[in-house]
Design a protein around this motif. Sequence first.
Motif, short mmCIF file in Angstrom:
data_model
loop_
_atom_site.label_atom_id
_atom_site.label_comp_id
_atom_site.label_asym_id
_atom_site.label_seq_id
_atom_site.Cartn_x
_atom_site.Cartn_y
_atom_site.Cartn_z
N PHE A 192 -10.29 -11.86 4.84
CA PHE A 192 -11.25 -11.50 3.79
C PHE A 192 -10.85 -11.99 2.40
O PHE A 192 -11.55 -11.73 1.44
N ASP A 193 -9.72 -12.67 2.31
CA ASP A 193 -9.23 -13.18 1.03
C ASP A 193 -9.21 -12.07 -0.02
O ASP A 193 -9.62 -12.27 -1.16
N ALA A 194 -8.77 -10.89 0.41
CA ALA A 194 -8.69 -9.72 -0.47
C ALA A 194 -7.55 -8.84 -0.01
O ALA A 194 -7.26 -8.75 1.19
N GLU A 195 -6.93 -8.18 -0.94
CA GLU A 195 -5.84 -7.25 -0.62
C GLU A 195 -6.41 -5.96 -0.04
O GLU A 195 -7.45 -5.47 -0.49
N LEU A 196 -5.75 -5.43 0.96
CA LEU A 196 -6.15 -4.13 1.51
C LEU A 196 -5.51 -3.05 0.66
O LEU A 196 -4.31 -2.83 0.70
N THR A 197 -6.32 -2.39 -0.13
CA THR A 197 -5.87 -1.30 -0.99
C THR A 197 -6.45 0.01 -0.48
O THR A 197 -7.36 0.01 0.36
N ALA A 198 -5.96 1.11 -1.01
CA ALA A 198 -6.51 2.42 -0.63
C ALA A 198 -8.00 2.49 -0.98
O ALA A 198 -8.79 3.02 -0.19
N ASP A 199 -8.40 1.96 -2.11
CA ASP A 199 -9.81 2.00 -2.50
C ASP A 199 -10.68 1.20 -1.54
O ASP A 199 -11.76 1.65 -1.15
N VAL A 200 -10.22 0.03 -1.15
CA VAL A 200 -10.96 -0.80 -0.20
C VAL A 200 -11.08 -0.07 1.13
O VAL A 200 -12.16 0.01 1.73
N LEU A 201 -9.97 0.48 1.59
CA LEU A 201 -9.96 1.20 2.86
C LEU A 201 -10.92 2.38 2.83
O LEU A 201 -11.72 2.56 3.75
N LEU A 202 -10.86 3.18 1.78
CA LEU A 202 -11.74 4.35 1.68
C LEU A 202 -13.21 3.96 1.65
O LEU A 202 -14.05 4.64 2.24
N GLU A 203 -13.51 2.87 1.00
CA GLU A 203 -14.89 2.39 0.95
C GLU A 203 -15.39 2.06 2.36
O GLU A 203 -16.50 2.43 2.74
N HIS A 204 -14.57 1.38 3.15
CA HIS A 204 -14.97 1.02 4.51
C HIS A 204 -15.03 2.25 5.41
O HIS A 204 -15.95 2.36 6.23
N LEU A 205 -14.09 3.17 5.27
CA LEU A 205 -14.12 4.37 6.10
C LEU A 205 -15.33 5.24 5.78
O LEU A 205 -15.86 5.92 6.66
N ALA A 206 -15.78 5.20 4.55
CA ALA A 206 -16.97 5.97 4.16
C ALA A 206 -18.22 5.45 4.85
O ALA A 206 -19.21 6.19 5.01
N ASP A 207 -18.21 4.20 5.29
CA ASP A 207 -19.36 3.62 6.00
C ASP A 207 -19.48 4.12 7.43
O ASP A 207 -20.54 3.97 8.04
N MET B 280 0.84 -1.17 0.00
CA MET B 280 0.00 0.00 0.00
C MET B 280 0.89 1.24 0.00
O MET B 280 1.78 1.35 0.83
N ASP B 281 0.62 2.12 -0.91
CA ASP B 281 1.39 3.36 -1.01
C ASP B 281 0.80 4.36 -0.02
O ASP B 281 -0.29 4.90 -0.22
N ARG B 282 1.53 4.62 1.05
CA ARG B 282 1.02 5.49 2.12
C ARG B 282 0.85 6.93 1.66
O ARG B 282 -0.07 7.62 2.11
N GLU B 283 1.70 7.40 0.78
CA GLU B 283 1.58 8.78 0.28
C GLU B 283 0.29 8.96 -0.52
O GLU B 283 -0.42 9.96 -0.36
N VAL B 284 -0.02 7.99 -1.36
CA VAL B 284 -1.26 8.04 -2.14
C VAL B 284 -2.46 7.96 -1.21
O VAL B 284 -3.43 8.69 -1.38
N LEU B 285 -2.37 7.08 -0.22
CA LEU B 285 -3.47 6.96 0.73
C LEU B 285 -3.70 8.28 1.47
O LEU B 285 -4.85 8.70 1.65
N MET B 286 -2.64 8.94 1.89
CA MET B 286 -2.80 10.22 2.59
C MET B 286 -3.52 11.24 1.70
O MET B 286 -4.37 12.00 2.18
N LEU B 287 -3.20 11.26 0.43
CA LEU B 287 -3.88 12.17 -0.51
C LEU B 287 -5.37 11.83 -0.59
O LEU B 287 -6.22 12.72 -0.52
N HIS B 288 -5.68 10.56 -0.72
CA HIS B 288 -7.09 10.14 -0.80
C HIS B 288 -7.84 10.45 0.49
O HIS B 288 -9.00 10.86 0.46
N LEU B 289 -7.17 10.26 1.62
CA LEU B 289 -7.81 10.58 2.90
C LEU B 289 -8.13 12.06 3.00
O LEU B 289 -9.19 12.45 3.47
N ARG B 290 -7.20 12.90 2.55
CA ARG B 290 -7.42 14.35 2.57
C ARG B 290 -8.61 14.72 1.70
O ARG B 290 -9.47 15.52 2.10
N GLN B 291 -8.68 14.15 0.52
CA GLN B 291 -9.77 14.47 -0.40
C GLN B 291 -11.12 13.99 0.12
O GLN B 291 -12.13 14.66 -0.05
N ALA B 292 -11.12 12.84 0.78
CA ALA B 292 -12.38 12.24 1.20
C ALA B 292 -12.85 12.71 2.58
O ALA B 292 -14.05 12.92 2.79
N PHE B 293 -11.91 12.87 3.53
CA PHE B 293 -12.32 13.08 4.92
C PHE B 293 -11.63 14.24 5.62
O PHE B 293 -11.83 14.45 6.80
#
Length: 90
Positions: A41-56, A1-14
């Motif tokens: 969950f037999d799935a990779e934790l990606t920024a998109d997956v994380l953002l989807e769950h945090l949005a809930d 997981m690219d933490r820099e990309v995740l931080m950008l997505h977190l800023r934009q979303a939340f």
Amino acid sequence: MDREVLMLHLRQAFEGTPAERRTVARAAGDLADSGAFERDFDAELTADVLLEHLADAPGGGPAERWNWWMGALEASHGGYREFRITAWAE
């Protein structure tokens, strides 16, 4: 997981502070590195997956949403308490 990309997505979303976003990204990277999410969950934790769950989450900044999700994972699968965020430096 690219933490820099995740931080950008977190800023934009939340929004949240840079320190808060950095702490969530670090915790998410630790979770991804642990393999717990992939194992449960037999799935990779990606920024998109994380953002989807945090949005809930019912609201709050990135850390509050992260902790809400970690609480849900702890209740359903156990072993996620160690990934909760208790503090971050501003």
